[in-house]
Motif scaffolding. Structure first.
Motif, PDB file in Angstrom:
ATOM      1  N   SER A 190       0.825  -1.202   0.000  1.00  0.00           N
ATOM      2  CA  SER A 190       0.000   0.000   0.000  1.00  0.00           C
ATOM      3  C   SER A 190       0.862   1.256   0.000  1.00  0.00           C
ATOM      4  O   SER A 190       0.581   2.209  -0.730  1.00  0.00           O
ATOM      5  N   THR A 206       0.762   3.782  -3.047  1.00  0.00           N
ATOM      6  CA  THR A 206       0.362   5.167  -2.823  1.00  0.00           C
ATOM      7  C   THR A 206       1.395   6.123  -3.394  1.00  0.00           C
ATOM      8  O   THR A 206       1.053   7.079  -4.097  1.00  0.00           O
ATOM      9  N   LYS A 243      -0.517   6.810  -7.053  1.00  0.00           N
ATOM     10  CA  LYS A 243      -1.503   7.864  -6.805  1.00  0.00           C
ATOM     11  C   LYS A 243      -1.492   8.945  -7.880  1.00  0.00           C
ATOM     12  O   LYS A 243      -2.558   9.314  -8.386  1.00  0.00           O
ATOM     13  N   TYR A 300      -3.172   7.456 -10.927  1.00  0.00           N
ATOM     14  CA  TYR A 300      -4.611   7.301 -10.719  1.00  0.00           C
ATOM     15  C   TYR A 300      -5.336   8.646 -10.812  1.00  0.00           C
ATOM     16  O   TYR A 300      -6.448   8.722 -11.316  1.00  0.00           O
ATOM     17  N   SER A 322     -10.133  -6.843  -5.455  1.00  0.00           N
ATOM     18  CA  SER A 322      -9.018  -6.197  -4.767  1.00  0.00           C
ATOM     19  C   SER A 322      -8.723  -6.838  -3.416  1.00  0.00           C
ATOM     20  O   SER A 322      -9.598  -6.921  -2.557  1.00  0.00           O
ATOM     21  N   GLU A 378     -12.383  -4.357 -10.724  1.00  0.00           N
ATOM     22  CA  GLU A 378     -11.110  -3.647 -10.524  1.00  0.00           C
ATOM     23  C   GLU A 378     -11.149  -2.395 -11.377  1.00  0.00           C
ATOM     24  O   GLU A 378     -12.054  -2.207 -12.166  1.00  0.00           O
ATOM     25  N   TRP A 379     -10.147  -1.518 -11.227  1.00  0.00           N
ATOM     26  CA  TRP A 379     -10.142  -0.237 -11.932  1.00  0.00           C
ATOM     27  C   TRP A 379      -9.721  -0.353 -13.395  1.00  0.00           C
ATOM     28  O   TRP A 379      -9.903   0.577 -14.178  1.00  0.00           O
ATOM     29  N   ARG A 413     -15.814   6.712  -9.019  1.00  0.00           N
ATOM     30  CA  ARG A 413     -14.391   6.757  -8.667  1.00  0.00           C
ATOM     31  C   ARG A 413     -13.798   8.136  -8.949  1.00  0.00           C
ATOM     32  O   ARG A 413     -13.088   8.709  -8.122  1.00  0.00           O
ATOM     33  N   GLN A 415      -8.740  11.041  -3.294  1.00  0.00           N
ATOM     34  CA  GLN A 415      -8.414   9.610  -3.333  1.00  0.00           C
ATOM     35  C   GLN A 415      -9.248   8.907  -4.383  1.00  0.00           C
ATOM     36  O   GLN A 415     -10.486   8.939  -4.319  1.00  0.00           O
ATOM     37  N   THR A 416      -8.571   8.250  -5.343  1.00  0.00           N
ATOM     38  CA  THR A 416      -9.279   7.483  -6.368  1.00  0.00           C
ATOM     39  C   THR A 416      -9.079   5.982  -6.190  1.00  0.00           C
ATOM     40  O   THR A 416      -9.676   5.196  -6.913  1.00  0.00           O
ATOM     41  N   SER A 417      -8.238   5.589  -5.245  1.00  0.00           N
ATOM     42  CA  SER A 417      -8.005   4.166  -5.010  1.00  0.00           C
ATOM     43  C   SER A 417      -9.090   3.609  -4.090  1.00  0.00           C
ATOM     44  O   SER A 417      -9.725   4.337  -3.337  1.00  0.00           O
ATOM     45  N   HIS A 458     -12.393   2.798  -0.356  1.00  0.00           N
ATOM     46  CA  HIS A 458     -12.563   4.164   0.129  1.00  0.00           C
ATOM     47  C   HIS A 458     -13.661   4.092   1.182  1.00  0.00           C
ATOM     48  O   HIS A 458     -14.793   3.720   0.880  1.00  0.00           O
TER      49      HIS A 458
END
Length: 162
Positions: A33, A37, A41, A44, A81, A106-107, A120, A129-131, A134
């Motif tokens: 993570s 990040t 990030k 994303y 995820s 998933e994205w 998202r 935050q787009t991950s 959330h």
């Protein structure tokens, strides 16, 4: 902040017994993570609005606001995820009553439909935050499993969920 009302296991257990009950997420995922990040990030932040394309921003924002006001704890997630799976296991071990909103598997392009991509992207505009996951507690974004504002695990480690 104190979220005792939505985390009955921690509110009723002693410190020693709460540690035995709470399922601590994987240390490996925590390390990943931090790396994700730092590295992903910025990508994303660019990718999410591109993937979402044109959408009714006001309607999507209204939907998100309605979602997070409708439940003490809300988790936006992806079904594939491992971070989302561990966040749900962690919430379950805390005794939290939560509403899960699955945006898609998933994205990745092709796995996230237009509606999930729009949510998202709008979450990114609202919170940075787009991950996923959330997580919102009491209508307030706390971020993801390990990171965010400040993240679910850091809240628990700081004693703010007891």
């Amino acid at each position: 902040r104190n979220f005792a009302l939505v985390f009955p296991v921690l509110a009723t257990a002693s410190a020693a017994s709460a540690e035995d009950v709470v399922k601590t997420p994987s240390g490996t995922l925590r390390a990943l993570s931090g790396l994700a990040t730092a590295v992903l990030k910025p990508i994303y932040q660019i990718e999410a609005p591109l993937q979402a394309g044109s959408y009714d921003q006001a309607a999507v924002r209204e939907r998100i606001q309605r979602d997070v006001k409708g439940s003490p704890v809300v988790i936006y997630s992806y079904s594939l995820s491992p971070f989302c799976s561990q966040a749900k296991e962690f919430l379950d071990s805390l005794g939290a009553k939560y509403t899960e909103i699955v945006l898609g598997p998933e994205w990745l392009p092709g796995l996230l439909d237009d509606e999930g991509a729009a949510v998202r992207a709008e979450l990114g505009k609202m919170t940075g935050q787009t991950s996923m996951p959330h997580i919102f507690i009491g209508g307030q974004s706390v971020g993801g499993l390990f990171s965010g504002t400040p993240g679910l695990v850091p809240l628990q480690e700081a004693g703010e969920l007891s």
